[in-house]
Motif scaffolding. Structure first.
Motif, short mmCIF file in Angstrom:
data_model
loop_
_atom_site.label_atom_id
_atom_site.label_comp_id
_atom_site.label_asym_id
_atom_site.label_seq_id
_atom_site.Cartn_x
_atom_site.Cartn_y
_atom_site.Cartn_z
N ASN A 1 -69.54 26.23 -42.12
CA ASN A 1 -68.13 26.03 -42.45
C ASN A 1 -67.89 25.70 -43.97
O ASN A 1 -68.54 24.80 -44.23
CB ASN A 1 -67.40 25.32 -41.45
N LYS A 2 -67.26 26.50 -44.56
CA LYS A 2 -66.85 26.21 -45.96
C LYS A 2 -65.40 25.92 -46.05
O LYS A 2 -64.68 26.93 -45.69
CB LYS A 2 -67.57 27.18 -46.84
N PRO A 3 -64.92 25.07 -46.86
CA PRO A 3 -63.56 24.90 -46.79
C PRO A 3 -63.01 26.08 -47.90
O PRO A 3 -63.91 26.47 -48.96
CB PRO A 3 -63.05 23.37 -47.69
N GLU A 4 -61.72 26.39 -47.74
CA GLU A 4 -61.42 27.44 -48.73
C GLU A 4 -59.64 27.01 -49.16
O GLU A 4 -59.04 26.35 -48.45
CB GLU A 4 -60.98 28.88 -48.15
N SER A 5 -59.45 27.26 -50.42
CA SER A 5 -58.16 27.06 -50.90
C SER A 5 -57.10 27.65 -50.31
O SER A 5 -57.10 28.77 -50.22
CB SER A 5 -58.16 27.16 -52.60
N VAL A 6 -56.08 27.00 -50.11
CA VAL A 6 -54.86 27.49 -49.49
C VAL A 6 -53.70 27.09 -50.28
O VAL A 6 -53.67 25.73 -50.56
CB VAL A 6 -54.72 27.28 -47.71
N GLU A 7 -52.69 28.03 -50.87
CA GLU A 7 -51.66 27.43 -51.61
C GLU A 7 -50.62 26.83 -50.46
O GLU A 7 -50.33 27.58 -49.35
CB GLU A 7 -50.96 28.81 -52.24
N ALA A 8 -49.99 25.87 -51.03
CA ALA A 8 -48.96 25.16 -50.01
C ALA A 8 -47.77 26.09 -49.97
O ALA A 8 -47.46 26.37 -51.18
CB ALA A 8 -48.68 23.69 -50.42
N ASP B 1 -44.03 26.85 -50.35
CA ASP B 1 -42.79 26.04 -50.96
C ASP B 1 -42.07 24.90 -50.43
O ASP B 1 -41.83 23.83 -51.03
CB ASP B 1 -41.71 26.93 -51.54
N TRP B 2 -41.88 24.98 -49.16
CA TRP B 2 -41.04 23.90 -48.56
C TRP B 2 -42.06 22.60 -48.29
O TRP B 2 -41.51 21.58 -48.12
CB TRP B 2 -40.55 24.30 -46.91
N ALA B 3 -43.24 23.01 -48.43
CA ALA B 3 -44.17 21.68 -48.49
C ALA B 3 -44.34 20.94 -49.81
O ALA B 3 -45.08 19.83 -50.10
CB ALA B 3 -45.26 22.13 -47.94
N LYS B 4 -43.86 21.61 -50.63
CA LYS B 4 -44.00 20.91 -52.27
C LYS B 4 -42.93 20.10 -52.52
O LYS B 4 -42.82 19.36 -53.64
CB LYS B 4 -44.04 22.08 -53.23
N GLN B 5 -42.10 19.78 -51.80
CA GLN B 5 -40.97 19.03 -52.01
C GLN B 5 -40.79 17.99 -51.10
O GLN B 5 -41.07 18.05 -49.69
CB GLN B 5 -39.51 19.92 -51.88
N TRP B 6 -40.13 16.82 -51.31
CA TRP B 6 -39.99 15.69 -50.46
C TRP B 6 -38.37 15.71 -49.96
O TRP B 6 -37.42 16.21 -50.49
CB TRP B 6 -39.98 14.50 -51.14
#
Length: 66
Positions: A52-59, A61-66
């Motif tokens: 198992n290898k991790p892969e990059s996943v783009e967050a 938009d809703w998860a990029k703000q507080w």
């Protein structure tokens, strides 16, 4: 396991007891179980996560703000 003897889980990163009462632990990318047989710990490989290898996943938009 005997309460008056110490057994070393070589290479263990985390260890705990599962619902069946056996010792389970992670070592070298594998999930192992350990059981006592004739005074010796016998290890059983339960899962191997080395492939198992991790892969990059783009967050999103809703998860990029507080």
């Amino acid at each position: 396991m005997s309460s008056n003897h110490i057994y070393e889980l070589k290479g263990a990163i985390r260890a705990d007891f599962d619902q069946q009462g056996r010792v389970v632990f992670f070592s070298a990318g594998k999930l192992l179980g350990a059981a006592l047989h004739d005074g010796e710990l016998v290890y059983t490989e339960l899962a191997d996560f080395n492939a198992n290898k991790p892969e990059s996943v783009e967050a999103p938009d809703w998860a990029k703000q507080w």
